[in-house]
Design a protein around this motif. Sequence first.
Motif, mmCIF file in Angstrom:
data_model
loop_
_atom_site.group_PDB
_atom_site.id
_atom_site.type_symbol
_atom_site.label_atom_id
_atom_site.label_comp_id
_atom_site.label_asym_id
_atom_site.label_seq_id
_atom_site.Cartn_x
_atom_site.Cartn_y
_atom_site.Cartn_z
ATOM 1 N N ALA A 40 0.876 -1.176 0.000
ATOM 2 C CA ALA A 40 0.000 0.000 0.000
ATOM 3 C C ALA A 40 0.911 1.223 0.000
ATOM 4 O O ALA A 40 2.005 1.192 0.570
ATOM 5 C CB ALA A 40 -0.895 0.001 1.232
ATOM 6 N N TYR A 41 0.460 2.298 -0.630
ATOM 7 C CA TYR A 41 1.307 3.474 -0.807
ATOM 8 C C TYR A 41 0.704 4.664 -0.090
ATOM 9 O O TYR A 41 -0.489 4.923 -0.182
ATOM 10 C CB TYR A 41 1.454 3.812 -2.305
ATOM 11 C CG TYR A 41 1.754 2.600 -3.151
ATOM 12 C CD1 TYR A 41 3.024 2.055 -3.164
ATOM 13 C CD2 TYR A 41 0.763 1.997 -3.906
ATOM 14 C CE1 TYR A 41 3.290 0.934 -3.921
ATOM 15 C CE2 TYR A 41 1.031 0.879 -4.665
ATOM 16 C CZ TYR A 41 2.303 0.350 -4.670
ATOM 17 O OH TYR A 41 2.573 -0.759 -5.415
ATOM 18 N N ARG A 42 1.537 5.422 0.594
ATOM 19 C CA ARG A 42 1.110 6.672 1.197
ATOM 20 C C ARG A 42 2.093 7.749 0.764
ATOM 21 O O ARG A 42 3.269 7.707 1.109
ATOM 22 C CB ARG A 42 1.077 6.565 2.716
ATOM 23 C CG ARG A 42 0.479 7.805 3.348
ATOM 24 C CD ARG A 42 0.214 7.650 4.822
ATOM 25 N NE ARG A 42 -0.754 6.572 5.034
ATOM 26 C CZ ARG A 42 -0.842 5.892 6.171
ATOM 27 N NH1 ARG A 42 -0.030 6.171 7.163
ATOM 28 N NH2 ARG A 42 -1.739 4.949 6.318
ATOM 29 N N LEU A 56 4.103 3.746 -9.038
ATOM 30 C CA LEU A 56 4.397 2.614 -8.165
ATOM 31 C C LEU A 56 3.397 1.486 -8.396
ATOM 32 O O LEU A 56 3.769 0.312 -8.403
ATOM 33 C CB LEU A 56 4.402 3.058 -6.699
ATOM 34 C CG LEU A 56 5.563 3.949 -6.280
ATOM 35 C CD1 LEU A 56 5.332 4.498 -4.874
ATOM 36 C CD2 LEU A 56 6.889 3.209 -6.348
ATOM 37 N N GLU A 57 2.126 1.843 -8.587
ATOM 38 C CA GLU A 57 1.119 0.821 -8.880
ATOM 39 C C GLU A 57 1.386 0.159 -10.223
ATOM 40 O O GLU A 57 1.142 -1.036 -10.379
ATOM 41 C CB GLU A 57 -0.282 1.424 -8.858
ATOM 42 C CG GLU A 57 -0.809 1.656 -7.475
ATOM 43 C CD GLU A 57 -2.226 2.186 -7.457
ATOM 44 O OE1 GLU A 57 -2.808 2.436 -8.535
ATOM 45 O OE2 GLU A 57 -2.754 2.363 -6.349
ATOM 46 N N PHE A 60 4.439 -2.254 -9.222
ATOM 47 C CA PHE A 60 4.207 -3.310 -8.231
ATOM 48 C C PHE A 60 2.782 -3.847 -8.222
ATOM 49 O O PHE A 60 2.485 -4.765 -7.483
ATOM 50 C CB PHE A 60 4.552 -2.819 -6.821
ATOM 51 C CG PHE A 60 6.020 -2.777 -6.546
ATOM 52 C CD1 PHE A 60 6.820 -3.881 -6.727
ATOM 53 C CD2 PHE A 60 6.607 -1.618 -6.094
ATOM 54 C CE1 PHE A 60 8.180 -3.839 -6.472
ATOM 55 C CE2 PHE A 60 7.958 -1.566 -5.838
ATOM 56 C CZ PHE A 60 8.747 -2.680 -6.016
ATOM 57 N N GLY A 61 1.899 -3.238 -8.989
ATOM 58 C CA GLY A 61 0.518 -3.699 -9.030
ATOM 59 C C GLY A 61 -0.339 -2.997 -7.991
ATOM 60 O O GLY A 61 0.159 -2.419 -7.028
ATOM 61 N N ARG A 62 -1.655 -3.061 -8.228
ATOM 62 C CA ARG A 62 -2.604 -2.478 -7.270
ATOM 63 C C ARG A 62 -2.604 -3.325 -6.011
ATOM 64 O O ARG A 62 -2.306 -4.513 -6.031
ATOM 65 C CB ARG A 62 -4.000 -2.438 -7.864
ATOM 66 C CG ARG A 62 -4.059 -1.528 -9.053
ATOM 67 C CD ARG A 62 -5.466 -1.211 -9.418
ATOM 68 N NE ARG A 62 -5.476 0.237 -9.526
ATOM 69 C CZ ARG A 62 -6.344 1.011 -8.956
ATOM 70 N NH1 ARG A 62 -7.312 0.512 -8.252
ATOM 71 N NH2 ARG A 62 -6.274 2.310 -9.092
ATOM 72 N N ILE A 153 12.835 4.639 -6.570
ATOM 73 C CA ILE A 153 12.366 3.959 -5.356
ATOM 74 C C ILE A 153 12.179 2.471 -5.639
ATOM 75 O O ILE A 153 12.558 1.614 -4.844
ATOM 76 C CB ILE A 153 11.062 4.596 -4.837
ATOM 77 C CG1 ILE A 153 11.343 5.996 -4.291
ATOM 78 C CG2 ILE A 153 10.421 3.727 -3.758
ATOM 79 C CD1 ILE A 153 10.107 6.804 -3.966
ATOM 80 N N VAL A 154 11.585 2.153 -6.788
ATOM 81 C CA VAL A 154 11.393 0.747 -7.165
ATOM 82 C C VAL A 154 12.733 0.033 -7.260
ATOM 83 O O VAL A 154 12.880 -1.091 -6.778
ATOM 84 C CB VAL A 154 10.610 0.646 -8.493
ATOM 85 C CG1 VAL A 154 10.666 -0.762 -9.057
ATOM 86 C CG2 VAL A 154 9.171 1.077 -8.289
ATOM 87 N N THR A 155 13.721 0.676 -7.845
ATOM 88 C CA THR A 155 15.051 0.067 -7.932
ATOM 89 C C THR A 155 15.607 -0.218 -6.541
ATOM 90 O O THR A 155 16.140 -1.308 -6.289
ATOM 91 C CB THR A 155 16.014 0.992 -8.705
ATOM 92 O OG1 THR A 155 15.486 1.218 -10.005
ATOM 93 C CG2 THR A 155 17.402 0.378 -8.810
ATOM 94 N N ASP A 156 15.482 0.733 -5.628
ATOM 95 C CA ASP A 156 15.932 0.503 -4.241
ATOM 96 C C ASP A 156 15.166 -0.641 -3.594
ATOM 97 O O ASP A 156 15.736 -1.455 -2.865
ATOM 98 C CB ASP A 156 15.771 1.782 -3.411
ATOM 99 C CG ASP A 156 16.817 2.835 -3.712
ATOM 100 O OD1 ASP A 156 17.726 2.564 -4.528
ATOM 101 O OD2 ASP A 156 16.730 3.938 -3.128
ATOM 102 N N LEU A 157 13.853 -0.709 -3.815
ATOM 103 C CA LEU A 157 13.036 -1.762 -3.223
ATOM 104 C C LEU A 157 13.386 -3.135 -3.794
ATOM 105 O O LEU A 157 13.302 -4.143 -3.083
ATOM 106 C CB LEU A 157 11.555 -1.477 -3.418
ATOM 107 C CG LEU A 157 10.974 -0.420 -2.493
ATOM 108 C CD1 LEU A 157 9.563 -0.061 -2.923
ATOM 109 C CD2 LEU A 157 11.005 -0.877 -1.050
ATOM 110 N N ILE A 158 13.788 -3.185 -5.048
ATOM 111 C CA ILE A 158 14.198 -4.456 -5.644
ATOM 112 C C ILE A 158 15.404 -5.018 -4.891
ATOM 113 O O ILE A 158 15.466 -6.204 -4.574
ATOM 114 C CB ILE A 158 14.493 -4.295 -7.141
ATOM 115 C CG1 ILE A 158 13.183 -4.118 -7.909
ATOM 116 C CG2 ILE A 158 15.282 -5.480 -7.681
ATOM 117 C CD1 ILE A 158 13.357 -3.737 -9.358
ATOM 118 N N PHE A 159 16.347 -4.142 -4.575
ATOM 119 C CA PHE A 159 17.521 -4.595 -3.807
ATOM 120 C C PHE A 159 17.157 -4.930 -2.376
ATOM 121 O O PHE A 159 17.687 -5.872 -1.789
ATOM 122 C CB PHE A 159 18.630 -3.536 -3.838
ATOM 123 C CG PHE A 159 19.269 -3.402 -5.176
ATOM 124 C CD1 PHE A 159 19.930 -4.463 -5.765
ATOM 125 C CD2 PHE A 159 19.216 -2.207 -5.872
ATOM 126 C CE1 PHE A 159 20.527 -4.342 -7.014
ATOM 127 C CE2 PHE A 159 19.805 -2.077 -7.115
ATOM 128 C CZ PHE A 159 20.459 -3.144 -7.681
#
Length: 165
Positions: A40-42, A56-57, A60-62, A153-159
């Motif tokens: 979930a995103y805030r 982001l959705e 990473f999807g809804r 941010i997605v790249t950081d989250l992948i790591f």
Amino acid sequence: MWLSRRQALTVLAGLPLAACGFTPVHGPGAAVTALRGRVAYRAPDTPEGFRLRARLEDRFGRVERGDFLLRVEIETEEVALVISSDQDINRYNLPGRATWALYLAANLAAETPLASGEVRTFAAYSAFGSTVATQEAQDDARDRLAMALADLIVTDLIFAAQDLP
């Protein structure tokens, strides 16, 4: 069966990657697939925040199960880059910074996030034209900035996904 020259080169180019334990980030069983539909995103209630959440959705999807909460704060500014001899500003730079933290949704009271970070990038636009054209260029630059921040941010989250529960 003989391999073509292209096939042989492809096989040879892939050997060093296979030897080092390389695994695709988005391949089957990859850690990042555990985040799909679970975040979930805030983000701020601004046009940039809306665009960032949308990106982001896309990546990473809804939210299907909100097991994780990603909190993002965005800071942007506008810097004049090119000033003409008539003292008109013809180009602006929009540097942006996003700080993010990923929390386990079941444990939001915990002050320590599972992963966190900060990303920075910029976008620019031309103010050389009509008022409407300049406003559209500014809006487009803000959208591009938010999307670029989301991609970082997605790249950081992948790591970071490798260390998530």
